[in-house]
Design an enzyme around this catalytic site. Structure first.
Site, PDB file in Angstrom:
ATOM      1  N   HIS A 102      -6.302   8.548  12.368  1.00  0.00           N
ATOM      2  CA  HIS A 102      -7.093   7.318  12.362  1.00  0.00           C
ATOM      3  C   HIS A 102      -8.535   7.707  12.683  1.00  0.00           C
ATOM      4  CE1 HIS A 102      -7.912   2.978  13.537  1.00  0.00           C
ATOM      5  NE2 HIS A 102      -8.955   3.623  13.992  1.00  0.00           N
TER       6      HIS A 102
ATOM      7  N   GLU B 153       0.838  -1.192   0.000  1.00  0.00           N
ATOM      8  CA  GLU B 153       0.000   0.000   0.000  1.00  0.00           C
ATOM      9  C   GLU B 153       0.866   1.231   0.000  1.00  0.00           C
ATOM     10  OE1 GLU B 153      -2.417   0.091   3.545  1.00  0.00           O
ATOM     11  OE2 GLU B 153      -3.981  -1.074   2.558  1.00  0.00           O
ATOM     12  N   LYS B 154       0.301   2.331  -0.444  1.00  0.00           N
ATOM     13  CA  LYS B 154       0.993   3.602  -0.292  1.00  0.00           C
ATOM     14  C   LYS B 154       1.084   3.887   1.201  1.00  0.00           C
ATOM     15  CE  LYS B 154       1.472   8.189  -1.999  1.00  0.00           C
ATOM     16  NZ  LYS B 154       2.907   7.923  -2.190  1.00  0.00           N
TER      17      LYS B 154
ATOM     18  N   ARG C 141     -17.074  -6.350  15.421  1.00  0.00           N
ATOM     19  CA  ARG C 141     -17.425  -6.519  16.843  1.00  0.00           C
ATOM     20  C   ARG C 141     -17.599  -5.151  17.483  1.00  0.00           C
ATOM     21  NH1 ARG C 141     -12.770  -4.403  18.703  1.00  0.00           N
ATOM     22  NH2 ARG C 141     -10.885  -4.927  17.567  1.00  0.00           N
TER      23      ARG C 141
ATOM     24  N   VAL D 289     -13.534  -1.226  22.019  1.00  0.00           N
ATOM     25  CA  VAL D 289     -13.230  -0.700  23.355  1.00  0.00           C
ATOM     26  C   VAL D 289     -13.787   0.728  23.492  1.00  0.00           C
ATOM     27  CG1 VAL D 289     -11.358  -0.043  24.931  1.00  0.00           C
ATOM     28  CG2 VAL D 289     -11.097  -2.053  23.473  1.00  0.00           C
TER      29      VAL D 289
END
Ligand code: ADP
Length: 447
Positions: free
Chosen positions: A208, A200-201, A291, A294
């Site tokens: 994030h 990937e680049k 899922r 957290v």
């Protein structure tokens, strides 16, 4: 609706799920290792079954014992929490074969998203923007060089079976690439028993940003906005917030809409998180977690919706309690993950908590399974609690967080609380001005 749910987890998340079950009037069974006999969730559950010795593989990962515990207690559904068996497709399949509902998506959907190459291909097909890179596994050095030249250096080599940030190598030049490809493949083979890698680049200063999605089990999909989890150490999230300080309402609804549609088209059921790197106004898919996360409480704080209730409703065939237009974003929320670790070196600090006092007041939530006198066993991860703070806007949220951190007392062990007390006073953090490398650089400077 279910009569009895077995919770196949421990710590704060076991208690979190137990609370949701109690509110819904559902009986609870918890399973635990011998090391967790004194845990809070074991004390509060209607029934508990000891399933083995401390090591996870003999207890919390022991499918045979967990299915047996369901049969003995007559549980009709299992909530896996996060970690342990929550993304184990075989576990979901085995439960289905025993007529026990797995509170999560189908085994097939877990399988697709568990294989990163397959996940990326699926995401692309569903119209989710992905990081430019190889279209599948790369084995030949020549091919790797051609792809890297096409997308431009630096590039990152990632393991298809990867997880927890392992098996990734960055190459800045063609000379690096050869070595990076070899090491990534041998590390992936050793760690995951599968040496497939892809290219990937490499994004240099991304954030994030992840989108919380839900499939309702009837072919519809919704999103609950995003979370910004850019403050990470060794790819582990440390501090999460919702909404992201980097997005505006238009970007939020655009990426949310893309994700909700993808979930609908996939026919996905239950909670999921679609993770992106975000740089220069663009989103790049990296993976999907099938899922509960957290950091789900920050989403609950700004939407006012209990995501575990929704998971249980969807799994029981009752659909979601809300439509997309009912999901409104109110104010700002931040979560700090409090670990039993040295706040500088991050070495685990198990032992007895001699005094535990949690903050309170408007906008404060503490999710934790520990108490004064509790002895933290050394066998599991070091998360002992999460402090989640909500305010009408980010400034109020930060003011409240600073006050809450001052009130929080954990004696007898080391915790990461002092790190958060530093972060809350930092100018970059106050401005929301950070990317995924910010925390590592900050910690390096502090040394
Ligand atoms: P894992 O499943 O091992 O956690 P991810 O694909 O989620 O792997 O990536 C983990 C982290 O690695 C990301 O949060 C990011 O910090 C970094 N990363 C992954 N892909 C890239 C990329 N293309 N460019 C820059 N950093 C990346």
């Amino acid at each position: 609706m279910f009569q009895k749910i077995l919770i196949a987890n421990r710590g704060e998340i076991a208690l979190r799920v137990l609370r949701a079950c109690k509110e819904l009037g559902i009986q609870t069974v918890v399973v635990h290792s011998t090391a967790d006999a004194d845990a809070m969730h074991v004390r509060l559950a209607d029934e508990s079954v000891c399933i083995g010795p401390p090591p996870s593989r003999d207890s919390y990962l022991n499918i045979h014992q967990i299915v047996a515990a369901c049969e003995i207690t007559g549980a009709d559904a299992v909530h896996p929490g996060y970690g342990f068996l929550s993304e184990n497709a075989k576990f979901a399949d085995i439960l289905a074969a025993h007529n026990i509902t797995f509170i999560g998506p189908s085994g097939d959907h877990i399988r697709i998203m568990g294989d990163k190459i397959e996940a990326k291909r699926t995401a692309k097909r569903l119209g989710i923007p992905v990081v430019p890179g190889s279209d599948g596994a790369v084995t030949e050095e020549k091919e790797a060089k051609r792809i890297a030249a096409e997308i431009g250096y630096p590039v990152i080599i990632k393991a298809s079976a990867g997880g927890g940030g392992r098996g990734m190598k960055v190459a800045h030049t063609e000379a690096d690439l050869e070595i990076a490809l070899q090491t990534a493949r041998s590390e992936a083979g050793a760690a995951f028993g599968d040496d497939a890698v892809y290219i990937e680049k490499y994004l240099q200063k991304p954030r994030h940003i992840e989108v919380q999605v839900f499939g309702d089990g009837f072919g519809r999909g919704v999103h609950f906005g995003e979370r910004d989890c850019s403050l990470q150490r060794r790819h582990q999230k440390v501090w999460e917030e919702a909404n992201s300080p980097a997005l505006n309402a238009e970007e939020r609804s655009r990426i949310g809409g893309i994700c909700a549609k993808a979930i609908a088209d996939l026919g996905y059921s239950g909670a999921g998180t679609i993770e992106f790197l975000y740089e220069n106004g663009e989103f790049y898919f990296i993976e999907m977690n099938t899922r509960l996360q957290v950091e789900h409480p920050v989403t609950e704080a700004i939407t006012g919706i209990d995501l575990v209730h929704e998971q249980i409703r969807v799994a029981s065939g009752g659909g979601l309690s809300v439509k997309q237009e009912d999901i409104k974003f109110n104010g700002h929320a931040i979560e700090c993950r409090i670990n039993a670790e040295d706040p500088r070196t991050f070495t685990p600090s198990p032992g007895t908590i001699t005094h535990f006092h949690t903050p309170g007041g408007l906008g404060i939530r503490v999710d934790s399974g520990v108490y004064s006198g509790y002895k933290i066993p050394p066998y599991y991860d070091s998360l002992i609690g999460k402090l989640i703070v909500h305010g009408r806007n980010r400034v109020e949220c930060m003011m409240r967080l600073r006050r809450a951190l001052d009130e929080f007392v954990v004696d007898g062990i080391k915790t990461t609380l002092p790190l958060f007390r530093d972060l809350v006073g930092n100018a970059d953090i106050a401005n929301g001005d950070y990317d995924i490398h910010w925390l590592e650089k900050y910690l390096a400077k502090e040394e």
